[in-house]
Write an enzyme that holds these catalytic residues in place. Structure first.
Site, PDB file in Angstrom:
ATOM      1  N   CYS A   2       0.849  -1.174   0.000  1.00 27.71           N
ATOM      2  CA  CYS A   2       0.000   0.000   0.000  1.00 27.71           C
ATOM      3  C   CYS A   2       0.901   1.245   0.000  1.00 27.71           C
ATOM      4  O   CYS A   2       1.917   1.281   0.685  1.00 27.71           O
ATOM      5  CB  CYS A   2      -0.941   0.117   1.177  1.00 27.71           C
ATOM      6  SG  CYS A   2      -2.110  -1.229   1.297  1.00 27.71           S
ATOM      7  N   ARG A  27       3.882  -0.317  -4.856  1.00 26.69           N
ATOM      8  CA  ARG A  27       3.596  -0.843  -3.520  1.00 26.69           C
ATOM      9  C   ARG A  27       2.278  -1.595  -3.455  1.00 26.69           C
ATOM     10  O   ARG A  27       1.919  -2.169  -2.430  1.00 26.69           O
ATOM     11  CB  ARG A  27       3.575   0.301  -2.500  1.00 26.69           C
ATOM     12  CG  ARG A  27       4.862   1.068  -2.423  1.00 26.69           C
ATOM     13  CD  ARG A  27       4.740   2.215  -1.459  1.00 26.69           C
ATOM     14  NE  ARG A  27       4.587   1.740  -0.099  1.00 26.69           N
ATOM     15  CZ  ARG A  27       5.588   1.481   0.722  1.00 26.69           C
ATOM     16  NH1 ARG A  27       6.826   1.670   0.330  1.00 26.69           N
ATOM     17  NH2 ARG A  27       5.362   1.058   1.941  1.00 26.69           N
ATOM     18  N   TRP A  74      -2.690  -2.671  -1.649  1.00 25.17           N
ATOM     19  CA  TRP A  74      -2.375  -4.090  -1.825  1.00 25.17           C
ATOM     20  C   TRP A  74      -3.246  -4.780  -0.793  1.00 25.17           C
ATOM     21  O   TRP A  74      -3.038  -4.630   0.415  1.00 25.17           O
ATOM     22  CB  TRP A  74      -0.897  -4.343  -1.565  1.00 25.17           C
ATOM     23  CG  TRP A  74      -0.485  -5.744  -1.869  1.00 25.17           C
ATOM     24  CD1 TRP A  74      -0.110  -6.245  -3.078  1.00 25.17           C
ATOM     25  CD2 TRP A  74      -0.400  -6.838  -0.945  1.00 25.17           C
ATOM     26  NE1 TRP A  74       0.194  -7.579  -2.970  1.00 25.17           N
ATOM     27  CE2 TRP A  74       0.022  -7.970  -1.671  1.00 25.17           C
ATOM     28  CE3 TRP A  74      -0.650  -6.986   0.427  1.00 25.17           C
ATOM     29  CZ2 TRP A  74       0.206  -9.227  -1.086  1.00 25.17           C
ATOM     30  CZ3 TRP A  74      -0.466  -8.228   1.005  1.00 25.17           C
ATOM     31  CH2 TRP A  74      -0.040  -9.327   0.253  1.00 25.17           C
ATOM     32  N   ASN A 100      -1.607   2.389   5.710  1.00 29.55           N
ATOM     33  CA  ASN A 100      -0.759   1.306   5.212  1.00 29.55           C
ATOM     34  C   ASN A 100      -0.311   0.512   6.435  1.00 29.55           C
ATOM     35  O   ASN A 100       0.228   1.077   7.370  1.00 29.55           O
ATOM     36  CB  ASN A 100       0.445   1.916   4.481  1.00 29.55           C
ATOM     37  CG  ASN A 100       1.577   0.928   4.253  1.00 29.55           C
ATOM     38  OD1 ASN A 100       2.736   1.289   4.257  1.00 29.55           O
ATOM     39  ND2 ASN A 100       1.264  -0.322   4.038  1.00 29.55           N
ATOM     40  N   GLY A 101      -0.575  -0.790   6.402  1.00 34.35           N
ATOM     41  CA  GLY A 101      -0.207  -1.635   7.539  1.00 34.35           C
ATOM     42  C   GLY A 101      -1.325  -2.603   7.850  1.00 34.35           C
ATOM     43  O   GLY A 101      -2.196  -2.844   7.001  1.00 34.35           O
ATOM     44  N   GLU A 487      17.426 -17.592  -7.976  1.00 35.33           N
ATOM     45  CA  GLU A 487      17.020 -16.241  -8.384  1.00 35.33           C
ATOM     46  C   GLU A 487      16.462 -16.251  -9.815  1.00 35.33           C
ATOM     47  O   GLU A 487      15.473 -15.579 -10.105  1.00 35.33           O
ATOM     48  CB  GLU A 487      18.232 -15.296  -8.239  1.00 35.33           C
ATOM     49  CG  GLU A 487      18.022 -13.861  -8.680  1.00 35.33           C
ATOM     50  CD  GLU A 487      16.900 -13.134  -7.967  1.00 35.33           C
ATOM     51  OE1 GLU A 487      16.344 -13.646  -6.995  1.00 35.33           O
ATOM     52  OE2 GLU A 487      16.559 -12.039  -8.447  1.00 35.33           O
ATOM     53  N   LYS A 491      12.683 -15.078 -10.754  1.00 31.85           N
ATOM     54  CA  LYS A 491      12.395 -14.028 -11.744  1.00 31.85           C
ATOM     55  C   LYS A 491      11.377 -14.531 -12.761  1.00 31.85           C
ATOM     56  O   LYS A 491      10.454 -13.818 -13.130  1.00 31.85           O
ATOM     57  CB  LYS A 491      13.656 -13.585 -12.498  1.00 31.85           C
ATOM     58  CG  LYS A 491      14.651 -12.728 -11.770  1.00 31.85           C
ATOM     59  CD  LYS A 491      14.198 -11.320 -11.479  1.00 31.85           C
ATOM     60  CE  LYS A 491      13.472 -11.214 -10.162  1.00 31.85           C
ATOM     61  NZ  LYS A 491      14.254 -11.061  -8.971  1.00 31.85           N
ATOM     62  N   GLU A 494       7.788 -15.012 -11.077  1.00 30.74           N
ATOM     63  CA  GLU A 494       7.059 -13.834 -10.601  1.00 30.74           C
ATOM     64  C   GLU A 494       6.605 -12.913 -11.725  1.00 30.74           C
ATOM     65  O   GLU A 494       5.592 -12.234 -11.572  1.00 30.74           O
ATOM     66  CB  GLU A 494       7.853 -13.070  -9.543  1.00 30.74           C
ATOM     67  CG  GLU A 494       9.077 -12.363 -10.040  1.00 30.74           C
ATOM     68  CD  GLU A 494       9.827 -11.653  -8.924  1.00 30.74           C
ATOM     69  OE1 GLU A 494       9.216 -11.205  -7.954  1.00 30.74           O
ATOM     70  OE2 GLU A 494      11.060 -11.541  -9.045  1.00 30.74           O
ATOM     71  N   HIS A 510      17.452 -36.358  -7.070  1.00 28.81           N
ATOM     72  CA  HIS A 510      16.718 -36.804  -5.887  1.00 28.81           C
ATOM     73  C   HIS A 510      15.238 -36.430  -5.974  1.00 28.81           C
ATOM     74  O   HIS A 510      14.567 -36.349  -4.941  1.00 28.81           O
ATOM     75  CB  HIS A 510      17.351 -36.220  -4.622  1.00 28.81           C
ATOM     76  CG  HIS A 510      18.772 -36.669  -4.443  1.00 28.81           C
ATOM     77  ND1 HIS A 510      19.097 -37.943  -4.054  1.00 28.81           N
ATOM     78  CD2 HIS A 510      19.946 -36.026  -4.651  1.00 28.81           C
ATOM     79  CE1 HIS A 510      20.420 -38.073  -4.005  1.00 28.81           C
ATOM     80  NE2 HIS A 510      20.956 -36.908  -4.371  1.00 28.81           N
ATOM     81  N   LYS A 609       6.069  -4.293  -4.173  1.00 26.71           N
ATOM     82  CA  LYS A 609       7.519  -4.227  -4.020  1.00 26.71           C
ATOM     83  C   LYS A 609       7.955  -4.190  -2.566  1.00 26.71           C
ATOM     84  O   LYS A 609       8.950  -4.795  -2.200  1.00 26.71           O
ATOM     85  CB  LYS A 609       8.050  -2.989  -4.749  1.00 26.71           C
ATOM     86  CG  LYS A 609       9.556  -2.974  -4.743  1.00 26.71           C
ATOM     87  CD  LYS A 609      10.119  -2.522  -6.041  1.00 26.71           C
ATOM     88  CE  LYS A 609      11.599  -2.761  -6.102  1.00 26.71           C
ATOM     89  NZ  LYS A 609      11.923  -4.112  -6.536  1.00 26.71           N
TER      90      LYS A 609
END
Ligand code: F6R
Length: 614
Positions: A2, A27, A74, A100-101, A487, A491, A494, A510, A609
């Site tokens: 947010c 955000r 968000w 926000n929170g 990584e 990438k 996402e 395995h 983000k």
């Protein structure tokens, strides 16, 4: 998570708030809304979806106001629809509030307010705040700012809040705890508030980073007053922003992510600039210099981080253990904080975070601090919460990273960890001065080598075209290339929504080997080094199952080229520095695949983000 933005002053508030929301959209982009004060009237406009939906809707109306608050959401509590969008408004329509929170005790507060006759429109935790403020203001006959201060004593959770009231048209009130809030002091007697400095920098460079449990009262006549929630007045600490406006623009690139990938030669250079000298043979991270002995003598270094930053931490573990022979553990911050970890006073806990605001990482640090450990930070965002609570730290200096998928921040973090490993190793005597010279010279050559990797972009785009319709992918690497595989997989998933897994190459047999068939792309880091032959064997195992191999190899490699379906060459470098080069083709590959699949590269679905909720 947010984004919040607010303005009060002589200018039109709406364009400033709207532009700010666009800057903060990374955000969260589930809904957006604004509340504006004009001629004693409070108007609220909100829309599900992106800020552009709000813009389309709001510009059909004659919007004006000298004060405004805006929010991009968000979703945590309640669906992303118009009703759940912020701002939320008191029942009599006088107070509007953005947040926000997360209000953790919202359910009990909500029940109490309902029993007193309050009617809730939304499913959000935030709506309790505005009704609580209204309730206290009426019961205790106090103005809404004082009511907010009292209300915060009843609230459990994290918040950055801005509120306005039509009964006090010259005032804005803001408060924060565990969610970021920056206050900008304009040159015209006007004021700005935002979750980060990006909406503010265009208007002023004078800012105050609000601290936990502070309340700011902004009055157009009386100016800014800062209090703690115990109502004691505080002196605002005004800082000068170093952010430049150009850093927030796309600069001719189609997406921020692409721009940020291409910025890496510069961002890596900025990261080590002034921190090493190859001729004189020294390396130093000034910010944490006084903690070098503490790290060398530490029981262990514990790295806490999330997501991409956690992957950087894994690279750091390889570097520090191998070069400096210091015990390192890398922990998911979210797991560390809740599993009652054993922390000693001679442990050093290092948080890695691009945003410096990740709630779990922040909480892990607070826990470590409460147990007496030294806490250090590696952050990108200057003035962020983590950079402020740590005993000391180093900035990555990568510049604003706006694409939600982290790219240049990762290579910045790995660069800092390389510098740290070399610093500790040299000081401890586990590497010779000549090894230090060689490594520093190699590190200095990295920006140009990244440039050469970027020159393979057209080739990578072709590979992306071949594999863009894959439904699964495997990424394999050994040693410090294993985190690069993790990584690479992150990438891809996402931003292109293709399921991908990163694995240590030898672990493939395995379990994941069962997934391999002729449709499965397997991306392997097979550069020259200690485990080259072993990786070649793993490639053979994949080929025997008809999997498609796309290998990152050292320039001039012939052996893997014969086995692989595609190779991407990177310049030769010291094995310790391979992650800085091998990551880049994976970033480009994911980028192109996502674009070809029509995905929103800079704002992938469901993500934000800055993850300021746990
Ligand atoms: C992935 C990504 C996330 C972040 C994670 C931690 O591309 O960006 O996985 O790395 O949310 O964020 P910071 O580094 O801000 O603590």
């Amino acid at each position: 998570m947010c984004g919040i933005v607010a303005y009060i002053g002589k200018k039109e508030a709406f364009p400033i708030v709207l532009k700010g929301l666009k800057r903060l959209e990374y955000r969260g982009y589930d809904s957006a809304g604004v509340a504006l004060l004009s001629a004693g009237e409070l108007s609220v406009y909100k829309r599900a979806g992106k800020v552009s939906n709000l813009e389309d809707f709001a510009t059909q109306h004659n919007i004006s106001g000298h004060a405004g608050i805006g929010h991009t959401r968000w979703a945590t509590h309640g669906l992303p629809n118009d009703t759940n969008a912020h701002p939320h408004v008191s029942m009599d329509g006088s107070i509007a509030l953005i947040h926000n929170g997360i209000i953790e005790n919202y359910d009990s507060l909500r029940k109490e307010l309902i029993s007193e006759g309050y009617v809730f429109k939304s499913e959000t935790d935030t709506e309790v705040l505005v009704h609580l403020v209204d309730n206290i203001s009426k019961k205790e006959n106090v103005w809404f700012g004082e009511a907010l201060r009292i209300a915060l004593h009843h609230v459990v959770g994290a918040y950055a809040i801005v509120a306005i009231s039509k009964n006090y048209p010259n005032r804005l009130v803001a408060a924060r705890k565990s969610s970021p809030l920056v206050l900008g002091i304009g040159t015209d007697g006007d004021f700005y508030l935002a979750s980060d400095a990006t909406p503010i920098v265009e208007y002023t460079k004078q800012v105050v980073y609000m601290e936990d449990e502070e309340i700011a009262v902004i009055d157009l006549e009386e100016g800014l007053k800062l209090y703690n929630i115990g109502d004691q007045q505080k002196t605002p600490y005004i800082q000068q922003l170093e952010l430049e406006l150009e850093a927030l623009e796309k600069g001719g690139y189609e997406h921020f992510m692409l721009k940020e990938i291409y910025e890496q030669p510069r961002s890596i250079l900025d990261c080590f600039r002034g921190r090493l000298n190859t001729d004189e043979g020294w390396v130093s991270l000034r910010g944490i210099r006084e903690y070098e002995d503490k790290m060398i003598q530490a029981n262990r270094l514990i790295i806490v981080a999330c997501g991409t930053s956690w992957h950087a931490g894994l690279v750091g573990e390889y570097l520090i253990e191998d070069l400096a022979r210091i015990n390192v553990e890398v922990e998911y911050a979210s797991e560390f904080r809740y599993r009652n970890p054993i922390i000693h006073e001679n442990d050093v806990v290092i948080a890695i975070s691009q945003s410096g605001e990740t709630a779990d990482t922040l909480a892990a640090l607070e826990l470590a601090k409460s147990k007496g450990a030294t806490i250090l930070g590696i952050c990108n965002v200057v003035g962020s919460s983590i950079s402020r609570i740590t005993d000391a730290g180093s900035y990555t200096h990568a510049g604003p990273e706006i694409g939600v998928a982290s790219t240049k921040a990762f290579t910045g973090q790995v660069t800092i960890l390389t510098l740290l490993a070399l610093t500790l190793a040299h000081k401890k005597g586990t590497i010779t001065t000549s090894v230090l010279h060689t490594m520093l010279a190699e590190l200095e050559a990295i920006p140009n080598k990244v440039k050469r990797v970027l020159e393979t972009n057209a080739h990578i785009e072709k590979i992306a075209n071949t594999y863009k319709d894959a439904t699964n992918a495997l990424y394999l690497g050994r040693g410090s290339s294993f985190p690069v595989a993790l990584e690479g997989a992150l990438k891809l998933k996402e931003i292109s929504y293709i399921h991908a897994e990163g694995y240590p190459a030898a672990e493939m047999k395995h379990g994941p080997i069962a997934l391999i068939d002729e449709n499965m792309p397997i991306f392997v880091i097979a550069t020259q080094g200690n485990s080259y032959e072993k990786v070649v064997s793993n490639i053979q195992e994949v080929k025997a199952r008809k999997g498609k191999i796309i290998a990152i190899v050292t320039e001039g490699d012939v052996h893997v080229r014969e086995l692989a379906d595609e190779v991407i060459e990177i310049p030769e470098t010291n094995e310790y520095l391979v992650p800085l080069l091998a990551t880049v083709p994976f970033q480009l590959l994911s980028y192109h695949i996502a674009v070809m699949r029509g995905c929103n590269v800079d704002q992938p679905r469901n993500l934000a983000k800055s993850v300021t909720v746990e």
